[in-house]
Scaffold this active site. Structure first.
Site, PDB file in Angstrom:
ATOM      1  N   CYS A 189     -13.135  32.121 -25.210  1.00  0.00           N
ATOM      2  CA  CYS A 189     -14.321  31.982 -25.316  1.00  0.00           C
ATOM      3  C   CYS A 189     -15.033  33.356 -25.016  1.00  0.00           C
ATOM      4  CB  CYS A 189     -14.874  31.185 -24.225  1.00  0.00           C
ATOM      5  SG  CYS A 189     -16.623  30.853 -23.987  1.00  0.00           S
TER       6      CYS A 189
ATOM      7  N   CYS B   2     -14.954  31.042 -14.853  1.00  0.00           N
ATOM      8  CA  CYS B   2     -14.257  30.339 -15.836  1.00  0.00           C
ATOM      9  C   CYS B   2     -12.911  30.753 -16.200  1.00  0.00           C
ATOM     10  CB  CYS B   2     -15.163  29.875 -16.836  1.00  0.00           C
ATOM     11  SG  CYS B   2     -14.327  28.953 -18.324  1.00  0.00           S
TER      12      CYS B   2
ATOM     13  N   CYS C  12     -14.787  12.529 -22.089  1.00  0.00           N
ATOM     14  CA  CYS C  12     -15.670  13.741 -22.425  1.00  0.00           C
ATOM     15  C   CYS C  12     -14.789  14.703 -23.008  1.00  0.00           C
ATOM     16  CB  CYS C  12     -15.743  14.217 -21.064  1.00  0.00           C
ATOM     17  SG  CYS C  12     -16.619  13.185 -19.613  1.00  0.00           S
TER      18      CYS C  12
ATOM     19  N   CYS D   4     -18.743  34.275 -18.154  1.00  0.00           N
ATOM     20  CA  CYS D   4     -18.938  33.244 -16.883  1.00  0.00           C
ATOM     21  C   CYS D   4     -18.003  33.425 -15.945  1.00  0.00           C
ATOM     22  CB  CYS D   4     -19.101  31.682 -17.174  1.00  0.00           C
ATOM     23  SG  CYS D   4     -20.461  31.157 -18.600  1.00  0.00           S
TER      24      CYS D   4
ATOM     25  N   CYS E  41     -18.579  11.357 -24.183  1.00  0.00           N
ATOM     26  CA  CYS E  41     -19.782  12.578 -23.890  1.00  0.00           C
ATOM     27  C   CYS E  41     -19.214  13.832 -24.512  1.00  0.00           C
ATOM     28  CB  CYS E  41     -19.817  12.825 -22.600  1.00  0.00           C
ATOM     29  SG  CYS E  41     -20.787  13.948 -21.934  1.00  0.00           S
TER      30      CYS E  41
ATOM     31  N   CYS F  96     -26.169  14.782 -19.157  1.00  0.00           N
ATOM     32  CA  CYS F  96     -25.424  14.840 -18.077  1.00  0.00           C
ATOM     33  C   CYS F  96     -25.186  16.401 -17.537  1.00  0.00           C
ATOM     34  CB  CYS F  96     -23.804  14.696 -18.561  1.00  0.00           C
ATOM     35  SG  CYS F  96     -22.324  14.888 -17.386  1.00  0.00           S
TER      36      CYS F  96
ATOM     37  N   ARG G  43     -20.863  12.655  -9.722  1.00  0.00           N
ATOM     38  CA  ARG G  43     -19.586  12.613 -10.120  1.00  0.00           C
ATOM     39  C   ARG G  43     -18.773  13.897  -9.455  1.00  0.00           C
ATOM     40  NH1 ARG G  43     -18.803  13.708 -16.075  1.00  0.00           N
ATOM     41  NH2 ARG G  43     -19.893  11.463 -16.109  1.00  0.00           N
TER      42      ARG G  43
END
Length: 396
Positions: A65, A72, A109, A69, A142, A202, A272
């Site tokens: 990626c 992560c 998901c 962040c 999702c 979400c 959740r």
């Protein structure tokens, strides 16, 4: 206590608590914890009964990626020894999804690392959605693909996606401290694009990154304003090789208080328990089911969760039941406007006042002191080595 009675009354009326009241929940003492859980549990049961919705993650593209962040394991510059692979083929993703559905999941998901999808990526994910729905009748899908460009949410909706996940993660005032390659406003914009396209939104948070109580309440209130159908509460998984590897700020008791606060702020949405529940709640996970009405089954994106059967046993032993495919997740007043279906990462959808409430006395409302940790806790954080992207059977 008066605070909890007030919060229960407000939750049953879907009335927003004051920031002072939300902060007071986080400041309650350990002696008051079971009272807090019982109070928030009344609100949870009012809107969701004793049902627990199961969701299953499929990591379509792992690692690599370009975003930075700090939390992560897939970030730019991460030294975490995670699985790295490019896009799964639709049939591979469908096979992985089927394992989760067989384990009881009613929502799959689909997550891919990266800043956001290209139009070709949207085509690829659209094919994957079609393959999953063809093989698993009635399953919800999702997508979680990062920042969306104009028109992409509509294309995903047209391909059969039911929901879109994009978390706010933390408060707007501190967002720049954890990420520099995109902004908090970018994230809000993507959630709004999902809403506008008719997708069930979400969006949630990550706790345990060194944030204050005010930050947690800020992000919960921001989520209430955005009005997602599902709010995942993630607890930081401090991966070795990431900037936050030594951030061990959470206790099981604090996790329960955070979940209770989110339930009071967002009483009638799907809350959740997402990434990190096994790491931080540990043996207190069953208590958390009195606060949240949804969990992820099995493994996460780059870390392993507890065995899928252990999840099912925990739900049954705690006196709850797995929500069936024929049951509507959301209360009737919310479900009617969600694309004709019930609405819901993540790893993969909930901050701030400075006054004290009556709940636990005046606290400093700052994050607890980090636990001493000279190295990463590899005894608690297990990198995923099975399921999508491997030749081993998934955990579901």
């Amino acid at each position: 206590m008066d605070l909890l009675n007030t919060l229960v009354d407000k939750g049953l009326r879907r009335e927003l608590p004051s920031r002072e009241e939300a902060l007071a929940v986080l400041a309650t003492s350990d002696d008051e914890l079971l009272d807090v859980v019982a109070a928030a549990g009344k609100v949870r049961r009012q809107w969701f009964g004793r049902r627990v919705k199961l969701n299953y993650l499929v990591n379509l593209k792992s690692g690599l990626c370009p975003e930075d962040c700090s939390y992560c394991s897939q970030r730019l510059g991460s030294k975490a020894e995670i699985l790295k692979y490019t896009w799964l083929k639709p049939e591979e993703a469908s096979k992985a999804a089927a394992a989760g559905v067989a384990g009881g999941a009613k929502r799959v998901c689909l997550v891919a690392s990266g800043r956001g999808p290209t139009d070709r990526d949207v085509d690829r994910v659209s094919e994957t959605i079609g393959a999953i729905k063809e093989q698993n009748e009635g399953v919800e899908v999702c997508a979680c693909l990062g920042l969306l460009s104009d028109g992409q949410a509509e294309r995903l909706r047209g391909a059969g996606a039911d929901a879109y996940n994009h978390n706010l993660n933390t408060s707007e005032s501190t967002y720049g401290e954890i990420t520099s390659t995109h902004t908090y406003a970018d994230r809000v914009d993507t959630v709004q694009k999902a809403h506008a396209a008719g997708l069930s939104a979400c969006s949630g948070l990550i706790a345990g990154m060194g944030e204050t109580d005010e930050d947690l309440v800020d992000v919960a209130y921001s989520l209430r304003e955005l009005d997602p159908d599902s709010v995942p509460v993630n607890f930081l998984i401090p991966f070795e090789g990431t900037p936050l590897a030594k951030e061990w700020n959470l206790t099981p008791q604090r996790c329960l208080r955070i979940l209770a606060m989110v339930r009071f702020v967002c009483p009638d949405v799907e809350v959740r328990i997402a990434g990190g529940r096994e790491v931080h709640l540990r043996s207190m996970q069953p208590l958390a089911l009195h606060l949240a009405n949804s969990i992820f089954l099995g493994d996460y994106l780059t870390s392993e969760g507890q065995a899928g059967q252990a999840d099912l046993d925990m739900i049954a032993d705690a006196g709850f039941e797995v929500e069936g495919a024929d049951q509507v997740t959301l209360p009737q007043h919310r479900a009617g406007g969600v694309c004709g279906s019930e609405a819901s990462e993540a790893e993969a959808c909930g901050s701030a006042a400075d006054a004290c409430g009556s709940g636990g006395g005046c606290g400093s409302h700052t994050a607890p002191e980090p636990a001493e940790a000279s190295e990463a806790r590899t005894d608690l954080v297990t990198v995923r080595r099975r399921g999508a992207g491997t030749d081993l059977a998934p955990n579901a």
